[in-house]
Design a protein around this motif. Structure first.
Motif, PDB file in Angstrom:
ATOM      1  N   TYR A  58      -4.030  -4.002   6.007  1.00 55.46           N
ATOM      2  CA  TYR A  58      -3.159  -3.686   4.865  1.00 55.46           C
ATOM      3  C   TYR A  58      -1.704  -4.028   5.138  1.00 55.46           C
ATOM      4  CZ  TYR A  58      -7.479  -1.157   4.884  1.00 55.46           C
ATOM      5  OH  TYR A  58      -8.809  -0.858   5.026  1.00 55.46           O
ATOM      6  N   PRO A  59      -1.014  -4.591   4.123  1.00 53.90           N
ATOM      7  CA  PRO A  59       0.382  -4.994   4.323  1.00 53.90           C
ATOM      8  C   PRO A  59       1.257  -3.807   4.716  1.00 53.90           C
ATOM      9  CG  PRO A  59      -0.456  -5.779   2.199  1.00 53.90           C
ATOM     10  CD  PRO A  59      -1.496  -4.874   2.766  1.00 53.90           C
ATOM     11  N   GLU A  60       2.196  -4.081   5.617  1.00 60.33           N
ATOM     12  CA  GLU A  60       3.125  -3.048   6.094  1.00 60.33           C
ATOM     13  C   GLU A  60       3.792  -2.380   4.895  1.00 60.33           C
ATOM     14  OE1 GLU A  60       6.384  -4.673   8.280  1.00 60.33           O
ATOM     15  OE2 GLU A  60       6.987  -2.730   9.085  1.00 60.33           O
ATOM     16  N   GLY A  61       3.887  -1.076   4.911  1.00 61.57           N
ATOM     17  CA  GLY A  61       4.576  -0.357   3.829  1.00 61.57           C
ATOM     18  C   GLY A  61       3.638   0.075   2.719  1.00 61.57           C
ATOM     19  N   ALA A  65      -1.886   1.110   4.391  1.00 62.79           N
ATOM     20  CA  ALA A  65      -1.490   0.906   5.798  1.00 62.79           C
ATOM     21  C   ALA A  65      -1.046   2.234   6.405  1.00 62.79           C
ATOM     22  CB  ALA A  65      -0.368  -0.122   5.879  1.00 62.79           C
ATOM     23  N   GLN A  66      -0.144   2.890   5.686  1.00 60.88           N
ATOM     24  CA  GLN A  66       0.437   4.143   6.187  1.00 60.88           C
ATOM     25  C   GLN A  66      -0.636   5.215   6.414  1.00 60.88           C
ATOM     26  OE1 GLN A  66       3.409   5.287   3.257  1.00 60.88           O
ATOM     27  NE2 GLN A  66       3.168   7.425   3.850  1.00 60.88           N
ATOM     28  N   LEU A  67      -1.510   5.404   5.396  1.00 61.87           N
ATOM     29  CA  LEU A  67      -2.468   6.509   5.477  1.00 61.87           C
ATOM     30  C   LEU A  67      -3.671   6.165   6.352  1.00 61.87           C
ATOM     31  CD1 LEU A  67      -2.337   7.841   1.798  1.00 61.87           C
ATOM     32  CD2 LEU A  67      -0.986   8.530   3.783  1.00 61.87           C
ATOM     33  N   CYS A  68      -3.989   4.875   6.465  1.00 59.71           N
ATOM     34  CA  CYS A  68      -5.105   4.494   7.333  1.00 59.71           C
ATOM     35  C   CYS A  68      -4.708   4.679   8.795  1.00 59.71           C
ATOM     36  CB  CYS A  68      -5.527   3.050   7.064  1.00 59.71           C
ATOM     37  SG  CYS A  68      -6.964   2.581   8.041  1.00 59.71           S
ATOM     38  N   VAL A  69      -3.494   4.226   9.142  1.00 62.59           N
ATOM     39  CA  VAL A  69      -3.064   4.320  10.544  1.00 62.59           C
ATOM     40  C   VAL A  69      -2.980   5.791  10.972  1.00 62.59           C
ATOM     41  CG1 VAL A  69      -1.162   3.859  12.137  1.00 62.59           C
ATOM     42  CG2 VAL A  69      -1.902   2.080  10.546  1.00 62.59           C
ATOM     43  N   SER A  70      -2.305   6.621  10.148  1.00 58.54           N
ATOM     44  CA  SER A  70      -2.205   8.031  10.573  1.00 58.54           C
ATOM     45  C   SER A  70      -3.542   8.744  10.375  1.00 58.54           C
ATOM     46  CB  SER A  70      -1.067   8.752   9.859  1.00 58.54           C
ATOM     47  OG  SER A  70      -1.152   8.528   8.478  1.00 58.54           O
ATOM     48  N   GLY A  71      -4.298   8.361   9.330  1.00 58.14           N
ATOM     49  CA  GLY A  71      -5.604   8.983   9.085  1.00 58.14           C
ATOM     50  C   GLY A  71      -6.579   8.697  10.210  1.00 58.14           C
TER      51      GLY A  71
END
Ligand code: FAD
Length: 399
Positions: A58-61, A65-71
């Motif tokens: 997923y594109p940065e931002g 991207a945000q929720l997958c990485v922290s999830g």
């Protein structure tokens, strides 16, 4: 009239993690989850590959991207703390054709921008990690953090957390009309009045939003994902193996998937369908809804909107086992039509939205707040991976 602090419509993983997070934040509050089925596993949450994704796609931002990485971190932590099954096997991505080289570089860049460890390997290095892959172009990517869990076991544990924290899950209870301004939900077993409503109804989230009076630019376009099972229980894969995908589409391509029983599956397909819960035959097709979905599908097919005709033609090849094996042979060796059987039990449908203004499939999660209701639209993959982070995000957004 039942009065509560939070009503969640939909008891899949997204609805349950939101109820759980709310109860962690406000322990003495009254939380009710309304679920039309008799359990939480009837749809996406019980019918996925169980892959805990890393966030490289997923594109940065983007929200994904945000929720997958922290999830991903939160899911791995939860599963480990709870002693649930997890295979920290990592994922190999293999280019199915030379035209995928550009996408490979984009994935490396996106992975690094999103803070995910990703390695570029030669074919020989990749074969050392998984002898069954076919690195036909002598290159592959490796993402060590990707893992596999048992989605049904995870959902069941989260459900128990909600109940233990005092939440009530009303199964066999369908939400009907909603008055978002007053916070009222009519159901098949009575009326609920709530300070806050969350619409996490998955395949029906757009319908619920419409009933609540929300106007959006999105329409619904469900895609079915079928799987094929390897008949030989002794056939094992050490790693997950995926193709480098077409990044213009929100699907990851036919890949390997294994489970805690040691079974190996291949899939899922991405076939456009005209029924939201059309898992088999004509089951799950509502004729009125089906007619409108068919009309819009035919239009998209002829106009080849967002490459949908190309996708549909590619999918038609998967009707025959030989076609599935041809597709698989681009990334895995030694799997022939005699080795596979269609899995009738393992089939899922994606809650995919279509942007009518931009004329494309929506590629990110969509969260819209209207009066007292927060609507979660387009809870596509990796919403399972992202769910714990998604819950925090949704509750942080509330006004
Ligand atoms: C084939 C496939 C493979 C996938 N693989 C992965 C993967 O490997 N990793 C990953 O991270 N993600 C994966 N996903 C995505 C993931 O499964 C979903 O994003 C996730 O399960 C969405 O959860 P949910 O709670 O929104 O949806 P659901 O599980 O569908 O839950 C929504 C619930 O709402 C209920 N509902 C609907 N209408 C009403 C109503 N009126 N009243 C009350 N209840 C209602 C439904 O019965 C349902 O139980 C996959 C998806 C598919 C289809």
């Amino acid at each position: 009239m039942n009065t509560c602090d939070l009503v969640v419509i939909g008891g899949g993983i997204v609805g349950l993690t939101i109820a759980r997070e709310w109860l962690l934040r406000y322990p003495k509050s009254d939380v009710v989850v309304l679920e039309k089925e008799r359990n939480s596993l009837a749809h996406g949450s019980g019918r996925n590959s169980g892959v805990v994704h890393s966030g490289i796609y997923y594109p940065e931002g983007s929200l994904r991207a945000q929720l997958c990485v922290s999830g991903c971190q939160l899911m791995r932590k939860y599963v480990t703390e709870q002693g649930l099954w997890i295979d920290r096997c990592g994922k190999l991505l293999v280019p199915p054709s030379e035209s995928a080289f550009e996408s490979m570089q984009i994935l490396v860049d996106r992975g690094r921008a999103n803070g995910v460890e990703i390695h570029q390997l030669t074919g020989k290095e990749a074969l050392e990690l998984e002898p069954r892959i076919n690195p036909q172009f002598d290159r592959a990517l490796f993402v060590p953090i990707t893992s596999v869990v048992d989605p049904r076991e995870v959902v069941d544990r989260i459900k128990k957390d909600v109940i233990k924290a005092g939440g009530v899950i009303r199964y066999n209870t369908a939400a009907g009309s909603i008055d978002s301004q007053c916070g009222i939900v009519q159901t098949s077993v009575g009326t609920f009045e709530s300070a806050k409503i969350v619409n996490a109804a998955g395949l029906f989230a757009d319908k619920i939003a419409k009933r609540a009076g929300l106007k959006t630019r999105y329409s619904f376009q469900p895609f079915k994902g079928k799987y094929w099972k390897h008949k030989n229980i002794h056939f094992k894969m050490r790693r997950l193996v995926y193709p480098v995908p077409d990044l213009d589409l929100p699907f990851l391509g036919v890949h390997t998937a294994h489970n805690s029983n040691g079974e190996v599956y291949f899939g899922p397909s991405s076939t456009p369908v005209i029924g939201r819960e059309n898992y088999q035959g004509l089951q799950g097709i509502s004729w009125l809804d089906g007619l409108s979905l068919s009309a819009s599908l035919v239009k998209k097919f002829f106009q080849n909107t967002n490459g949908l005709r190309t996708l549909a033609i590619r999918e038609m090849k998967l009707v025959r086992l030989k076609g599935v094996c041809n597709e698989l042979s681009k990334i895995v060796s030694g799997v022939g039509p005699d080795d596979l059987e269609r899995s009738l039990a393992k089939v899922g449908i994606r809650s995919q939205m279509f942007d009518q203004n931009g004329q494309h499939l929506v590629n990110d999660f969509v969260v819209v707040q209207d009066d007292k209701t927060i609507h979660i639209l387009n809870a596509i993959s990796p919403a399972f991976t992202a769910s714990f982070a998604f819950a925090r995000y949704v509750l942080d957004q509330q006004k």
